[in-house]
Design a protein around this motif. Structure first.
Motif, PDB file in Angstrom:
ATOM      1  N   ALA A 141       6.704  56.318  24.524  1.00 15.26           N
ATOM      2  CA  ALA A 141       7.095  56.536  25.915  1.00 15.26           C
ATOM      3  C   ALA A 141       8.515  57.095  25.930  1.00 15.26           C
ATOM      4  O   ALA A 141       9.314  56.827  25.019  1.00 15.26           O
ATOM      5  N   LYS A 142       8.842  57.859  26.945  1.00 15.53           N
ATOM      6  CA  LYS A 142      10.167  58.469  27.042  1.00 15.53           C
ATOM      7  C   LYS A 142      11.279  57.419  27.108  1.00 15.53           C
ATOM      8  O   LYS A 142      12.390  57.648  26.655  1.00 15.53           O
ATOM      9  N   SER A 143      10.969  56.234  27.641  1.00 16.10           N
ATOM     10  CA  SER A 143      11.973  55.174  27.758  1.00 16.10           C
ATOM     11  C   SER A 143      12.458  54.671  26.396  1.00 16.10           C
ATOM     12  O   SER A 143      13.545  54.107  26.296  1.00 16.10           O
ATOM     13  N   HIS A 144      11.676  54.868  25.344  1.00 11.67           N
ATOM     14  CA  HIS A 144      12.071  54.419  24.006  1.00 11.67           C
ATOM     15  C   HIS A 144      13.201  55.257  23.423  1.00 11.67           C
ATOM     16  O   HIS A 144      13.918  54.789  22.528  1.00 11.67           O
ATOM     17  N   LEU A 145      13.393  56.482  23.893  1.00  3.97           N
ATOM     18  CA  LEU A 145      14.377  57.378  23.288  1.00  3.97           C
ATOM     19  C   LEU A 145      15.800  56.816  23.373  1.00  3.97           C
ATOM     20  O   LEU A 145      16.544  56.848  22.393  1.00  3.97           O
ATOM     21  N   LYS A 146      16.192  56.295  24.533  1.00  4.72           N
ATOM     22  CA  LYS A 146      17.539  55.728  24.670  1.00  4.72           C
ATOM     23  C   LYS A 146      17.691  54.469  23.831  1.00  4.72           C
ATOM     24  O   LYS A 146      18.745  54.232  23.232  1.00  4.72           O
ATOM     25  N   GLU A 147      16.637  53.649  23.772  1.00  2.24           N
ATOM     26  CA  GLU A 147      16.686  52.432  22.953  1.00  2.24           C
ATOM     27  C   GLU A 147      16.858  52.786  21.486  1.00  2.24           C
ATOM     28  O   GLU A 147      17.655  52.168  20.770  1.00  2.24           O
ATOM     29  N   TRP A 148      16.104  53.789  21.023  1.00  2.00           N
ATOM     30  CA  TRP A 148      16.185  54.200  19.627  1.00  2.00           C
ATOM     31  C   TRP A 148      17.563  54.748  19.297  1.00  2.00           C
ATOM     32  O   TRP A 148      18.107  54.476  18.232  1.00  2.00           O
ATOM     33  N   ALA A 149      18.144  55.533  20.195  1.00  2.00           N
ATOM     34  CA  ALA A 149      19.480  56.086  19.952  1.00  2.00           C
ATOM     35  C   ALA A 149      20.506  54.963  19.830  1.00  2.00           C
ATOM     36  O   ALA A 149      21.383  54.997  18.954  1.00  2.00           O
ATOM     37  N   ALA A 150      20.396  53.941  20.684  1.00  2.56           N
ATOM     38  CA  ALA A 150      21.320  52.811  20.621  1.00  2.56           C
ATOM     39  C   ALA A 150      21.142  52.012  19.331  1.00  2.56           C
ATOM     40  O   ALA A 150      22.121  51.599  18.694  1.00  2.56           O
ATOM     41  N   GLU A 151      19.892  51.800  18.908  1.00  2.00           N
ATOM     42  CA  GLU A 151      19.626  51.057  17.669  1.00  2.00           C
ATOM     43  C   GLU A 151      20.140  51.814  16.451  1.00  2.00           C
ATOM     44  O   GLU A 151      20.683  51.212  15.521  1.00  2.00           O
TER      45      GLU A 151
END
Length: 165
Positions: A141-151
């Motif tokens: 999902a597109k919402s995972h992109l910001k989470e992945w960048a932060a991780e």
């Protein structure tokens, strides 16, 4: 993009690239098969014999074999074709079974790019030798992109800064 007109001709194995190649004959054995010398067979224990470890702490057993303790943050994302991993050893890209691993001592910079319209997460590793390598993973999902960048930033902050000192 260039297009060839005419038949597609497979490259031919020659003695220059494979000294064991004889034209017209198929390979006599698989590439991964290794011959064992008669002296080496006696050195290796039979497969059904268990050899105890030399270290008494290992003999006591500290968990499953092959399990490693991880000292810091680990970033790992994957899709159906590939994965991107950043841990204490470095950054690792896999795509269709092929793997590229880069140690922190040879990495000059890491760039993260999340697609504006879409679900692609791209990580580019710039080497100190002026080469660069990138890998893409499709997010569920597109919402995972910001989470992945932060991780990934957490993992980079933990490991990348240590090697620059």
């Amino acid at each position: 993009m260039e297009q060839r007109i005419g038949p597609y001709i497979q490259p031919v194995q020659t003695a220059g690239t494979d000294p064991a190649h004889v034209p017209g004959f198929p390979s006599s054995r698989p590439a991964e098969a290794e011959e064992t010398a008669p002296g080496k067979a006696a050195e290796q224990p039979p497969e059904d014999v268990v050899v105890p470890p030399d270290d008494p702490e290992e003999a006591a057993g500290s968990g499953e074999e092959g399990e490693q303790e991880i000292d810091g943050p680990v970033f790992e994302v994957s899709d159906r074709r590939g994965s991107i991993t950043a841990d204490r050893t470095g950054v690792r890209f896999t795509l269709d079974g092929e793997e590229a691993e880069f140690g922190w001592d040879e990495i000059g910079a890491v760039e993260v790019d999340a697609a504006r319209f879409g679900r692609r997460f791209t990580v580019t590793v710039y080497m100190t030798t002026r080469r660069w390598y990138s890998a893409e993973v499709t997010a569920p999902a597109k919402s995972h992109l910001k989470e992945w960048a932060a991780e990934l930033d957490v993992a980079l902050d933990a490991y990348f800064e240590q090697t620059e000192l």
